[in-house]
Design a protein around this motif. Structure first.
Motif, PDB file in Angstrom:
ATOM      1  N   ASP A  27       0.407  -1.376  -0.699  1.00 42.66           N
ATOM      2  CA  ASP A  27      -0.294  -0.250   0.015  1.00 42.66           C
ATOM      3  C   ASP A  27       1.039   1.196   0.106  1.00 42.66           C
ATOM      4  O   ASP A  27       0.700   2.205  -0.717  1.00 42.66           O
ATOM      5  CB  ASP A  27      -1.010   0.091   1.621  1.00 42.66           C
ATOM      6  N   ALA A  28       1.971   0.950   0.440  1.00 41.73           N
ATOM      7  CA  ALA A  28       3.341   2.218   1.016  1.00 41.73           C
ATOM      8  C   ALA A  28       3.383   2.465  -0.621  1.00 41.73           C
ATOM      9  O   ALA A  28       3.148   3.997  -0.812  1.00 41.73           O
ATOM     10  CB  ALA A  28       3.662   2.554   1.883  1.00 41.73           C
ATOM     11  N   ARG A  29       4.095   1.856  -1.047  1.00 39.89           N
ATOM     12  CA  ARG A  29       4.661   1.938  -2.382  1.00 39.89           C
ATOM     13  C   ARG A  29       3.485   2.306  -3.340  1.00 39.89           C
ATOM     14  O   ARG A  29       4.280   3.305  -4.700  1.00 39.89           O
ATOM     15  CB  ARG A  29       5.271   0.010  -2.825  1.00 39.89           C
ATOM     16  N   ALA A  30       2.334   1.709  -3.104  1.00 43.13           N
ATOM     17  CA  ALA A  30       0.929   2.506  -4.180  1.00 43.13           C
ATOM     18  C   ALA A  30       0.781   3.409  -3.990  1.00 43.13           C
ATOM     19  O   ALA A  30       0.526   4.644  -4.686  1.00 43.13           O
ATOM     20  CB  ALA A  30       0.356   1.683  -4.087  1.00 43.13           C
ATOM     21  N   ILE A  31       0.748   4.329  -2.917  1.00 48.10           N
ATOM     22  CA  ILE A  31       0.459   5.618  -2.203  1.00 48.10           C
ATOM     23  C   ILE A  31       1.384   5.834  -2.985  1.00 48.10           C
ATOM     24  O   ILE A  31       1.050   8.209  -3.471  1.00 48.10           O
ATOM     25  CB  ILE A  31       1.057   5.952  -0.677  1.00 48.10           C
ATOM     26  N   GLY A  32       2.778   5.675  -2.992  1.00 49.22           N
ATOM     27  CA  GLY A  32       4.136   6.480  -2.913  1.00 49.22           C
ATOM     28  C   GLY A  32       3.935   6.808  -4.927  1.00 49.22           C
ATOM     29  O   GLY A  32       4.370   8.190  -5.368  1.00 49.22           O
ATOM     30  N   ARG A  33       3.666   5.912  -5.810  1.00 53.00           N
ATOM     31  CA  ARG A  33       3.682   6.166  -7.084  1.00 53.00           C
ATOM     32  C   ARG A  33       2.292   6.972  -7.415  1.00 53.00           C
ATOM     33  O   ARG A  33       2.418   8.067  -8.114  1.00 53.00           O
ATOM     34  CB  ARG A  33       3.038   4.807  -7.739  1.00 53.00           C
ATOM     35  N   SER A  34       1.370   6.755  -6.651  1.00 55.78           N
ATOM     36  CA  SER A  34      -0.048   7.287  -7.064  1.00 55.78           C
ATOM     37  C   SER A  34       0.029   8.842  -6.581  1.00 55.78           C
ATOM     38  O   SER A  34      -0.037   9.621  -7.525  1.00 55.78           O
ATOM     39  CB  SER A  34      -1.019   7.568  -6.517  1.00 55.78           C
ATOM     40  N   PHE A  35       0.635   9.558  -5.568  1.00 58.01           N
ATOM     41  CA  PHE A  35       1.472  10.644  -5.269  1.00 58.01           C
ATOM     42  C   PHE A  35       2.389  11.200  -6.199  1.00 58.01           C
ATOM     43  O   PHE A  35       1.906  12.326  -6.638  1.00 58.01           O
ATOM     44  CB  PHE A  35       1.858  10.523  -3.755  1.00 58.01           C
ATOM     45  N   GLY A  36       3.211  10.890  -6.495  1.00 54.23           N
ATOM     46  CA  GLY A  36       4.496  10.638  -6.957  1.00 54.23           C
ATOM     47  C   GLY A  36       3.350  11.411  -8.195  1.00 54.23           C
ATOM     48  O   GLY A  36       4.067  12.631  -9.694  1.00 54.23           O
ATOM     49  N   THR A  37       2.372  10.377  -9.081  1.00 53.39           N
ATOM     50  CA  THR A  37       2.625  11.139  -9.954  1.00 53.39           C
ATOM     51  C   THR A  37       1.720  12.311 -10.054  1.00 53.39           C
ATOM     52  O   THR A  37       1.444  12.924 -11.350  1.00 53.39           O
ATOM     53  CB  THR A  37       1.447   9.237 -11.053  1.00 53.39           C
ATOM     54  N   ARG A  38       0.537  12.599  -9.704  1.00 53.53           N
ATOM     55  CA  ARG A  38       0.088  13.711  -9.322  1.00 53.53           C
ATOM     56  C   ARG A  38       0.848  15.153  -8.915  1.00 53.53           C
ATOM     57  O   ARG A  38       1.069  15.991  -9.765  1.00 53.53           O
ATOM     58  CB  ARG A  38      -0.894  13.450  -7.677  1.00 53.53           C
ATOM     59  N   VAL A  39       2.231  14.589  -8.688  1.00 49.42           N
ATOM     60  CA  VAL A  39       3.082  15.772  -8.505  1.00 49.42           C
ATOM     61  C   VAL A  39       3.227  15.861  -9.914  1.00 49.42           C
ATOM     62  O   VAL A  39       3.847  16.845 -10.246  1.00 49.42           O
ATOM     63  CB  VAL A  39       4.726  15.742  -7.329  1.00 49.42           C
ATOM     64  N   THR A  40       4.129  14.772 -10.164  1.00 52.81           N
ATOM     65  CA  THR A  40       4.175  14.938 -12.254  1.00 52.81           C
ATOM     66  C   THR A  40       4.036  15.767 -12.508  1.00 52.81           C
ATOM     67  O   THR A  40       4.252  16.900 -13.533  1.00 52.81           O
ATOM     68  CB  THR A  40       5.111  14.045 -12.491  1.00 52.81           C
ATOM     69  N   ARG A  41       2.143  15.242 -12.728  1.00 51.49           N
ATOM     70  CA  ARG A  41       1.463  15.879 -13.290  1.00 51.49           C
ATOM     71  C   ARG A  41       1.034  17.340 -12.720  1.00 51.49           C
ATOM     72  O   ARG A  41       0.328  18.414 -13.745  1.00 51.49           O
ATOM     73  CB  ARG A  41       0.272  14.860 -13.611  1.00 51.49           C
TER      74      ARG A  41
END
Length: 467
Positions: A27-41
């Motif tokens: 879950d933590a890894r997925a949160i990182g990927r999702s939040f990172g995607t938001r930041v990049t976008r």
């Protein structure tokens, strides 16, 4: 690849679950990927990450960083830290667009979670729901981010001490204060801070221990303030301070051991802030005492009642330019000479400043506050969907009866001698009832009125969960 979170962990104000049951490294890894995607976008590329003292936090932090890096985000790690340190790092480190703290806050030792900030704003509500959507759809960006580690402690303590600027050093030297970290993440900061503060300081439980061996780190529960009370009494100290597990909520007692609740602390801060910012707007949550709103107005300020929830208060303050905000839960938000986020350590420093600037002891200020008769939060277990229906039913009946009320967060019903509040929790399957009056008889009458409304919706106050 996709990831589905347990439906219970994506909350209104943060992400929380039981480690090993509803929350784990995936879950933590997925949160990182999702939040990172938001930041990049959003055009960003760098995020700061910290973690609290819970036993599961290092593992979750490691997985979180992996997820952020896998989305192409560079990560600045600040290590073991209080949540306000993460907020400070996100606000002060150049070219950082967001931050995530791994923290279980004041929850049980086997719980954990995440608090986030993006572009200086609270990350909550629809933003958290969107993280779930991105993960569920596998709508992740990919990349290879880099990781660096920095020590933010000295810079953060420097910034905290700025809260004493302009205050008479001689008078500060005369203060004696107890600090109870509750074995939470604020302990090391308290040690570093008090080593540089004027005055005499007695420290309790500053070693970080995720088992919380002395008492649970929730300063809103009076039983957790017992050790602090003993330290103040034995040392004949001026006052005592307590902190939750991640250092963003403060509790306090005066020199004779009386609890100073969140709204009472806010009244002290309001008096200090309004000296230099007359007519400023000050926000408190819907659970706060009517005496607080009256006091702010009496001091020349503009009180505003707002929804409960640290993210909601922070966002509202920014929206309307309020200089100060607070909640019954002990979150205090200074935008006056600070960043507007909830920082219990900065609030502690500002309490030192306030007692000197106002020329009144904390005990005297607590003594001068009006005596109010009120309940703690009375909580009822209710099905998640039904809890909102009940509030709507009560609201409709009160409208029909012509009752005077505030509907900003549930229903807060006003009476000449007090008020009662019914609201649905945004984080648990519970209803919350609270009432206050200037007399014991008035409180009993208001509770009876609230009970009558609950009974009409099939709810019995015998199903109380506790404070």
């Amino acid at each position: 690849m996709r990831h589905s979170f347990h439906p219970s962990i994506l909350r209104e104000y943060d992400i929380r679950g039981v480690f090993g049951e509803t929350l784990g490294p995936d879950d933590a890894r997925a949160i990182g990927r999702s939040f990172g995607t938001r930041v990049t976008r959003a055009g960003g590329r760098r995020v700061v990450v910290g973690y609290d003292g819970r036993l599961s936090s290092p593992l979750l932090e490691h997985a979180l960083v992996e997820g952020l890096n896998a989305s192409g985000i560079d990560v600045v790690r600040i290590g073991l830290s209080a949540t306000p340190m993460l907020y400070y790092a996100a606000a002060s480190i150049p070219d950082v667009q967001g931050g995530i703290q791994v923290t279980g806050s004041h929850n049980p030792a086997n719980h954990n979670g995440f608090k986030a900030v993006l572009e200086g704003a609270a990350f909550y509500g629809a933003d958290i729901v969107d993280l779930g959507r991105i993960a569920d759809e596998g709508d992740w960006l990919s990349g290879t981010g880099q990781t660096t580690t920095i020590d933010i402690m000295d810079a953060y303590v420097d910034r905290l001490i700025e809260g004493l600027e302009g205050v008479d050093q001689t008078l500060l030297e005369g203060l004696s204060i107890a600090w109870d970290a509750g074995n939470g993440a604020a302990g090391p900061v308290i040690e570093a801070l008090t080593a540089r503060l004027p005055g005499r300081h007695v420290l309790l439980f500053t070693s970080v221990d995720g088992h919380f061996p002395n008492h649970h780190p929730d300063p809103t529960v009076e039983a957790n303030l017992a050790d602090l009370g003993l330290a103040v009494a034995r040392g004949r100290l001026d006052f005592g301070l307590a902190f939750d597990g991640d250092g963003d909520r403060i509790g306090a007692i005066d020199g004779v051991g009386r609890t100073i609740w969140g709204d009472q602390l806010l009244a002290i801060f309001a008096e200090d802030v309004l000296k230099t910012s007359p007519e400023a707007t000050i926000i408190a949550d819907v659970k706060a005492s009517g005496a607080l709103f009256e006091r702010i107005a009496e001091l020349g300020g503009r009180p505003q009642m707002w929804k409960t929830g640290h993210s909601l208060i922070k966002s509202r303050m920014k929206e309307i330019g309020a200089v100060l905000g607070g909640e019954m839960s002990g979150h205090v938000f200074f935008a006056d000479r600070y960043y507007g986020f909830d920082d219990a350590l900065y609030a502690a420093v500002r309490l030192m400043a306030a007692t000197v600037r106002l020329g009144k002891s904390v005990t005297a200020m607590r003594e001068a506050m009006p005596v109010m008769f009120n309940t703690p939060e009375l909580r009822f277990a209710i099905d998640d969907a039904r809890k909102f229906e009940i509030v709507d039913e009560v609201r409709d009946r009160l409208h029909a009866a012509g009752a005077q009320m505030n509907e900003i967060d549930g229903v807060r019903v006003d009476a000449p001698d007090g008020w009662w509040l019914l609201r649905a929790s945004n984080t648990q399957d519970v209803l919350v009832l609270r009432a206050e009056s200037r007399t014991a008889e008035g409180l009993a009458r208001l509770l009876s009125e609230a009970d009558g409304q609950l009974a009409e919706s099939g709810i019995n106050r015998g199903s109380i969960l506790g404070h």
